[in-house]
Design an enzyme around this catalytic site. Structure first.
Site, PDB file in Angstrom:
ATOM      1  N   LYS A 137       0.862  -1.187   0.000  1.00  0.00           N
ATOM      2  CA  LYS A 137       0.000   0.000   0.000  1.00  0.00           C
ATOM      3  C   LYS A 137       0.897   1.235   0.000  1.00  0.00           C
ATOM      4  O   LYS A 137       1.877   1.288   0.757  1.00  0.00           O
ATOM      5  CB  LYS A 137      -0.897  -0.027   1.242  1.00  0.00           C
ATOM      6  CG  LYS A 137      -1.917   1.109   1.301  1.00  0.00           C
ATOM      7  CD  LYS A 137      -2.800   0.997   2.560  1.00  0.00           C
ATOM      8  CE  LYS A 137      -3.918   2.015   2.567  1.00  0.00           C
ATOM      9  NZ  LYS A 137      -4.814   1.882   3.742  1.00  0.00           N
ATOM     10  N   SER A 181     -10.173  -0.237   6.893  1.00  0.00           N
ATOM     11  CA  SER A 181      -9.571  -0.169   5.556  1.00  0.00           C
ATOM     12  C   SER A 181      -8.877  -1.416   5.059  1.00  0.00           C
ATOM     13  O   SER A 181      -8.449  -1.450   3.902  1.00  0.00           O
ATOM     14  CB  SER A 181      -8.567   0.973   5.493  1.00  0.00           C
ATOM     15  OG  SER A 181      -9.239   2.164   5.244  1.00  0.00           O
ATOM     16  N   SER A 199      -9.853   1.980   2.631  1.00  0.00           N
ATOM     17  CA  SER A 199      -8.965   2.738   1.779  1.00  0.00           C
ATOM     18  C   SER A 199      -7.947   1.879   1.022  1.00  0.00           C
ATOM     19  O   SER A 199      -7.372   2.344   0.041  1.00  0.00           O
ATOM     20  CB  SER A 199      -8.188   3.756   2.619  1.00  0.00           C
ATOM     21  OG  SER A 199      -7.351   3.102   3.540  1.00  0.00           O
TER      22      SER A 199
END
Ligand code: GLN
Length: 492
Positions: free
Chosen positions: A78, A182, A158
């Site tokens: 990420k 997330s 997210s």
């Protein structure tokens, strides 16, 4: 023959060790998949040359019999984790072309374990969002589609690049961060497993801060065992994170067992929300039956402060964000905008107005408001007290059970754009994931079935502090019983 990209991470490890496949072949297959999947927009930065370097090092170590556990395993990161020398954006314009001079602890551990990192994955800007639509680099498109429709769907957020990349078989696993859901919610939306460990279990060093008392690194993979393997690699004490817990990391994968005899699973009655999708309700009941069949005793429990969790989170997380994001001032990082004839204050204003997207600005405004002199006691202090009550509810529930079973999200994935104009509808996505975040508890989402349109639905298990093993074991039992084998049909 199974395609190399369809193998589980554990099967890749075995294949590499048996020399059935070389790390270079494995990584090349994933690089090809990544390049073919650009329409998904899952990666912000691709690093195929670094992945191949790691693959070659892995092949040498495998030949010498000195290979570390993740040698040659293709992973994605990420883009909230700082990676030395590799652009790190938090999906925000304000970081510009920031190339950190240092590496986050989590990614350093993955590299030391031999992983071949294919690149930096897209996310909501500063991890604020539930659909990956707030990214300055454009939304991620889910690899899934509804039966008979080609409407683009969100991959959740997210960590939407992470969930999409794992679901689309571009990587065997990925890192994520979970502040209010997330990791778990995008895992549920894309039919993969997502694990958020206990707060403090994995180091936050080098993770771009959103809400520091809630942020926690975790992992995505297509099986529970693969998540256990990845967690083992990234977990553990780090003196560079003051909230890191100095406790031993168990060999999660070696101990993994779906046998739940002697364990009790609680069903929190307050999670039975009005108007829940009947398919989701049935799946939740099925999950309870599966856990019972695996030997667990299922009981009802009460978490009375659950209705206050979402408003509490949406006070505390923006409050912390407004403080954490004060550092982006045009002086030290990335973008700088100096208006004609402007001084220092004008530079701050122009840089921040141009650098932050609308959702980030909304959070900074809310956070600044709830921390301001006249409202601090009414909002921030009050929310802290409610947070303590929510944590106390969980502690009481864990006196009568070992795990809690809930749905992960109230619905399956929704179309791109469907909730973009309505922040409250967007925030409601987190209703089942936020409470465990406020209490700092480990939780996992397991793909458990499909809705009437063929989209994945996830079930969540929440455990006691530091009982990632219990959570993984429960998840293994759900995984075995659910037999979820659905995968997105390739359209990209
Ligand atoms: N969707 C939640 C938010 O927007 C959670 C985000 C996260 O966990 N990073 O704040």
């Amino acid at each position: 023959m199974t395609a190399l990209t369809d193998l589980s991470l554990a099967a890749m490890q075995a294949g590499l060790r048996a020399r059935d496949v070389s790390a270079r072949e494995l990584v090349l297959a994933h690089i090809a998949a990544m390049e073919a999947a650009r329409p998904l927009n899952a990666f912000i930065t691709e690093t195929p040359e670094l992945a191949l370097e790691a693959a070659d090092a892995a092949d040498r170590a495998l030949a010498a019999g000195t290979a570390p556990p993740l040698a040659g395993i293709p992973l994605g990161i990420k883009d909230l984790f700082a990676t030395a020398g590799v652009r790190t954006t938090a999906a925000s314009r304000i970081l510009g072309d920031f190339r950190p001079p240092y590496e986050s602890t989590v990614t350093a551990r993955l590299r030391a374990a031999g992983a071949a990192v294919l690149g930096k994955l897209n996310l909501d800007e500063f991890a604020m969002g539930s659909s990956n639509e707030t990214s300055a680099f454009g939304p991620v498109v889910s690899p899934w589609r509804r039966a008979g429709s080609d409407a683009a769907l969100v991959p959740g957020g997210s960590s939407g690049g992470s969930s999409a990349a794992v679901a689309a078989r571009l990587v065997a696993g990925a890192t994520g961060t979970d502040t209010g859901g997330s990791i778990r919610q995008p895992a549920a939306f894309t039919g993969v497993v997502g694990l958020k460990p206990t707060y403090g279990r994995c180091s936050r060093f080098g993770i771009i801060a959103f809400a520091s008392s809630l942020d926690q690194a975790g992992v995505f993979a297509r099986t529970v065992r693969d998540c256990a393997i990845l967690l083992e690699a990234i977990a553990g004490f780090d003196p560079r994170d003051s909230t890191s817990l100095d406790v031993p990391v168990p060999p999660y994968a070696a101990r993994l067992s779906p046998d739940l005899r002697g364990r009790r699973v609680g069903i929190p009655v307050e999670y039975r929300a009005e108007g829940m999708d009947p398919a989701l309700d049935r799946l939740w009941q099925a999950g309870a039956d599966w856990l019972q069949a695996a030997g667990a005793e299922v009981v009802e429990v009460s978490l009375p402060h659950t209705p206050h969790a979402l408003p509490t989170y949406y006070i505390l997380a923006p409050a912390e964000a407004s403080s954490n994001l004060a550092r982006y001032d045009g002086v030290r990082y990335g973008a700088r905008v100096v208006p004609e004839g402007g001084g220092l204050a004008e530079m701050y204003e122009a840089t921040r107005a141009e650098g932050f997207g609308p959702e980030v600005r909304r959070r900074i405004l809310i956070g600044t408001y709830v921390l301001s002199a006249g409202y601090y006691d009414a909002y921030y202090v009050k929310a802290q007290k409610v947070r303590a009550l929510i944590a106390r509810d969980f502690a009481a529930a864990f006196e009568t059970c070992d795990l809690l079973l809930t749905p992960t999200a109230p619905t399956a994935a929704f179309p791109l754009g469907a909730r973009r104009e309505d922040p409250i509808a967007m925030y409601l996505n987190d209703v089942f994931t936020v409470p465990a975040s406020l209490a700092g508890l480990p939780a996992i989402s397991v793909p458990a079935g499909l809705d009437h349109e063929g989209l994945p639905l996830g079930l969540q298990l929440i455990g006691r502090p530091l009982d990632e093993q219990g959570v993984l074991d429960g998840a293994a039992a759900l995984e075995e019983a659910a037999g979820f084998t659905a995968a997105p049909t390739r359209w990209w």
